[in-house]
Enzyme design. Structure first.
Site, PDB file in Angstrom:
ATOM      1  CG  LEU A 455      -1.745  -1.084   1.239  1.00 20.76           C
ATOM      2  CD1 LEU A 455      -2.889  -1.012   2.324  1.00 20.76           C
ATOM      3  CD2 LEU A 455      -2.835  -1.346   0.077  1.00 20.76           C
ATOM      4  CG  ASP A 456       4.161   2.397   2.895  1.00 20.76           C
ATOM      5  OD1 ASP A 456       3.197   3.248   3.277  1.00 20.76           O
ATOM      6  OD2 ASP A 456       5.030   1.822   3.744  1.00 20.76           O
ATOM      7  CB  VAL A 457       4.611   0.549  -3.546  1.00 21.07           C
ATOM      8  CG1 VAL A 457       4.788   0.715  -5.196  1.00 21.07           C
ATOM      9  CG2 VAL A 457       5.929   0.465  -2.914  1.00 21.07           C
TER      10      VAL A 457
END
Length: 598
Positions: A455-457
């Site tokens: 999700l960060d990416v």
């Protein structure tokens, strides 16, 4: 909820940047549906077309086309499964299990769709500045490399990881059967939580380092004693320990629960939010845009931590923008995080190479004044601070827009204010809260969030998409724009097909063995999704052959497959990715730009 059932975009008074344009998807593969859907949500009207490209046309003569592919002629990348295998996603996602595992969600295709929209928006921005960029190419195999760029850079660094790469990690399980994640960003909080749980002191000490580095390594070989500790405590006792220590805990929610929440929201479930600034100022700068650098001449100020905001700014830099990082006195402490290349963190370089930096103490009134002065000459200000921090420091959208009415003010958040009593807005907590752990694994594997920073990416990519939409809106209206994206939006986008199956009364999870690679005599191979059943028939034969021979034999029998990458350090020499990887001035491996403009 499928992408096609998303509601009209909430813009809070901001015109959609693509309103008045038409989008023709032509014969775009269904796997890349994210691109056409996001263009529609940005205001473009879908029309039926016969072109092989994704094409935008407008009444003012603006137009752009995107060609989307899985990879080059020799890449052996045919679809989602083979992209994950070749680029190393199966390897990274499978680290906690000790062997490669495929993600049961269409992660690469979703990311490629977002990058396609970014390329089209960048082309339209360049056109508004006098550069004839009318076509962009995006290949999913290169996108896949970009999603694991931090892990790749670390694997090719000069020294070793700070903690061993070994199987293991959260979630934990309670005595009453609740699976949960825990988050603690400080060692004291971690220690207090486990002391409140009466965990063995030696185990909590040994567990901190692998837990702390799990974001970087995608695995966390935590002592088994900590798992045994939670197995003797109820969920109520775990929550009490978290309250006492200041740690955050979140039970793993199901896809059904998330689907119910989305239906109950009754409002927007969109990847971004836009709003025009109150005042107007047409920003006119001498254009330096070129085909290769459509954002050349733009300045981005980035006050980002960890992955989400730094990645969003990194992508803007790949498109040509000048990016200036706002770092604390003494510089970003993550610059020295091992492993390193020329004494600089390889992971840090993967997200921040090529950026300038200025040290500013945002707690100091004098330094905040300096920051506002920098904002007057910038086009974008981007941050991912904790909710309310910017406003508390008088660095919120209203404050900085007063200093620069033409500013695109961007916030990449965790929850976008949409979830009540939300835990800390970090990757693994958002995964736990939204059912990503169930969607990412097939039915014969226990639901658990991936230790790869999915999700960060993806959230960083959504942030770049929102900023580009904001810049295009500013070019067309002369007014500053406020944009927000979130990890929650990334999670909802990634799980949309699984949630839709739940809503339809179907099993939300993929069948047993879905995208599980097949062992060979010296490694693993992954068949395409279409040919997985046909390849499995020959599993015994493949097990006795070398990977290269097995892939060739399958190809001769009209079965698509590719070798699963089992050592990221070998990727720079892998012929499947010729020209996709370079080396920077520090000696670190770098993923080349995912776009080609013409």
């Amino acid at each position: 909820m499928t992408a096609g059932t998303m509601r009209t975009a909430s813009t809070r008074g901001a015109p959609l940047p693509l309103r008045g344009m038409r989008v023709s998807t032509g014969s775009l593969p269904g796997s890349f549906a994210t691109a056409s859907e996001h263009l529609r949500l940005l205001g473009a009207e879908p029309v039926v077309g016969e072109s092989a490209a994704l094409t935008l046309t407008g009444p003012d003569g603006a137009n752009a086309a995107a060609e989307v592919s899985w990879g080059g002629a020799h890449s052996q990348v045919y679809d989602e499964a083979t992209a994950q295998a070749a680029a190393g996603l199966m390897l990274v996602h499978g680290r906690r299990d000790g062997s490669p595992r495929g993600l049961a969600v269409d992660y690469v295709a979703t990311a490629t769709g977002i990058l396609t929209v970014q390329g089209l928006l960048a082309a339209l921005i360049a056109q508004s500045r006098g550069t004839a960029a009318t076509a962009v190419g995006v290949a999913a195999d290169r996108t896949a490399l970009l999603t694991i760029s931090q892990y790749l850079a670390a694997a090719c660094a000069d020294d070793d990881e700070a903690t061993p790469l070994a199987p293991g990690g959260p979630p934990f399980t309670t005595a009453d059967g609740v699976h949960f994640e825990v988050e603690a960003l400080d060692v004291a909080v971690w220690a207090d939580f486990w002391r409140a749980m009466d965990a063995p002191p030696d185990a909590l000490r040994k567990g901190w380092r692998p837990f702390q580095f799990r974001y970087a390594t995608a695995c966390a070989p935590i002592p088994e004693e900590l798992h045994r500790t939670t197995s003797t405590r109820t969920w109520a006792q775990v929550r009490a320990a978290a309250d006492e220590s200041g740690a955050d805990v979140c039970r793993l929610h199901t896809l059904t629960e998330r689907g119910d929440e989305l239906r109950a929201e009754g409002g927007d479930t969109l990847p971004w939010q836009f709003a025009l600034s109150e005042s107007a100022e047409r920003t006119v700068r001498e254009s330096a845009a070129t085909l290769a650098r459509p954002l050349a001449g733009f300045t981005v100020l980035e006050a980002g931590r960890r992955v989400q905001a730094p990645l969003a700014a990194h992508l803007l830099g790949l498109l040509g923008a000048d990016v200036v990082r706002i770092e604390p006195p003494g510089g970003d402490p993550l610059r020295g995080m091992p492993p390193t290349c020329s004494d600089v963190s390889a992971r840090w370089l993967a997200l921040n190479r090529g950026k300038d930096a200025v040290e500013i103490d945002i707690k100091s009134p004098a330094d905040r004044k300096r920051l506002r002065e920098l904002v007057t000459g910038a086009d974008v200000f981007l941050h991912n601070w904790a909710p309310g921090k910017a406003e508390h420091l008088e660095l919120g959208a209203d404050d900085l827009s007063a200093a620069n009415p033409g500013l695109v003010y961007a916030y990449t958040s965790g929850w976008a204010g949409r979830v009540e009593n939300a835990p800390m807005g970090t990757d693994f907590m958002v995964q736990a809260r939204t059912g990503v752990g169930a969607a990412a694994r097939p039915a014969d594997e226990p639901p658990m969030p991936s230790l790869m920073t999915l999700l960060d990416v993806l959230g960083g990519m959504l942030g770049t998409e929102a900023i580009l939409a904001g810049l295009l809106t500013r070019e067309r209206t002369g007014r500053g724009v406020r944009v927000e994206s979130s990890l929650l939006a990334a999670a909802d986008l990634l799980t949309a097909p699984a949630v839709a199956r739940t809503v339809a009364g179907l099993s939300p999870r993929r069948p047993a063995g879905f995208r599980r690679p097949l062992p060979t005599a010296d490694g693993w191979l992954a068949p395409s999704d279409e040919h997985a059943v046909a390849a499995a028939v020959h599993a015994e034969r493949l097990h006795g052959s070398g990977t290269g021979d097995a892939v060739a034999w399958l190809r001769d029998n009209d079965i698509h497959a590719t070798a699963v990458t089992t050592d990221l350090a070998e990727l720079p020499r892998d012929p499947r990715f010729a020209a996709a990887l370079t080396t920077d001035t520090y000696g670190a491996v770098a993923v080349s730009s995912p776009w080609s403009f013409r």
